[in-house]
Design a protein around this motif. Structure first.
Motif: not given
Length: 337
Positions: A256-269
């Motif tokens: 299901l790669r074509e259905h995976m949501p985008r814009e996940h990020w690793l953040y440093a706070a």
């Protein structure tokens, strides 16, 4: 002792509401912290703190000093940092926190590289999936893949990552490989117990939506779900970097790669109140540069078809559990004062 040291010590006690916690953060003894505050009260001629055996609070005069000293201390620290940056290199203790599973992905390589490059910096890592009070816990940098709503924190985007749905070739052969996200409803899903829901997020044609699933079990550590998926227990929905080595060698097969949501990020706070040391600046820059390079690593092989045996299996009907995703969409900016 100069007046600025006294004020900085008082501010740490005021922020933490504790002489003991302030002493730990400042690397001083509790007796020294108490003596500094007492000296500041003597010099100013007013009581700054209300003390009791169980609590500590600011007097009206203490609140005035706390409010009016912010700009003074910030200016002094920034000036000192600028001066030190011209003639020194990163050194000292740097305390960081990160999710449990992150050490199995990018972070181990990055930390190893940083330690070799900066031998005078001592890195202290705390692994937790809980939300932390960075000031209370004495954390300099907090890494997370989830939404950060605390407007007292400064957030820096480090690297974008994908989520992945995966299981062993044997599992897919036995249960059938899903062609649409809705097909996961007949599979045993291994769920990340971050939020009380039994839905997984997907995206089709740029439109996000949730798909109800049946969970076989839950855990608060993505690495644990990957380990169980490797043993054929079910389907894992996890950050792809944590499962990358298993995907590359074919132990886990993505779908299901074509259905995976985008814009996940690793953040440093990091907190505006923490001392922005040379070690902290070096780590933030090193994280951003190194993780960006690691994210551009070898591409995974294309999804291979799996031979499906004509076998059916009853659906698991476990209790409600959590969905496995981290929200993103946070921009890298300093909160308004």
């Amino acid at each position: 002792m100069d007046g600025l040291d006294l004020i900085k010590t008082f501010r740490e006690v005021a922020f933490r509401r504790s002489f003991s916690r302030a002493a730990i953060s400042l690397g001083m003894s509790k007796a020294t912290v108490s003596r500094y505050v007492a000296e500041l009260e003597t010099r100013s001629g007013v009581r700054l703190l209300n003390r009791s055996t169980r609590s500590l609070s600011l007097t009206d005069a203490g609140q005035v000093l706390l409010d009016r000293s912010t700009q003074l201390v910030t200016m002094a620290e920034n000036t000192l940092n600028d001066l030190q940056a011209h003639g020194s290199h990163p050194r000292g203790r740097l305390r960081m926190s990160a999710p449990h599973g992150l050490i199995a992905g990018w972070l181990s390589d990055v930390i190893a590289g940083f330690i070799k490059l900066y031998p005078d910096v001592y890195v202290s890592l705390v692994f937790t999936n809980d939300n932390l009070d960075l000031i209370e816990e004495g954390i300099d940098i907090h890494l997370t893949g989830g939404r950060i709503d605390d407007m007292n924190l400064i957030v820096r985007r480090l690297v974008q990552f994908d989520m992945v749905v995966c299981a062993t070739p044997a599992y897919w052969a036995q249960r059938g490989m899903p062609q649409t996200p809705e097909d996961l409803g007949r599979h045993d899903v291994l769920s990340f117990s971050a939020k009380p829901t039994t839905h997984l997020p997907f995206e089709t044609g740029g439109k996000p939506y949730d798909v109800p699933v049946h969970s076989r079990m839950e855990a608060n550590d993505a690495v644990a779900l990957i380990e169980l998926a490797l043993r054929g227990v079910g389907v894992a929905y996890v950050p792809e970097p944590l499962a990358q080595s298993h995907l590359e060698r074919g132990a886990l097969v993505p779908v299901l790669r074509e259905h995976m949501p985008r814009e996940h990020w690793l953040y440093a706070a990091y907190s505006q109140r923490r001392h922005n040391s040379a070690a902290m600046r070096a780590m933030l820059d090193f994280l951003e540069q190194s993780m960006g390079a690691l994210a551009e690593g070898p591409a995974l092989p294309p999804q291979q078809p799996v031979h499906m045996a004509p076998i059916t299996c009853a659906l698991s009907r476990a209790p409600d559990v959590a969905r496995a995703t981290a929200s993103a969409g946070r921009t890298d900016k300093q909160p308004p004062r």
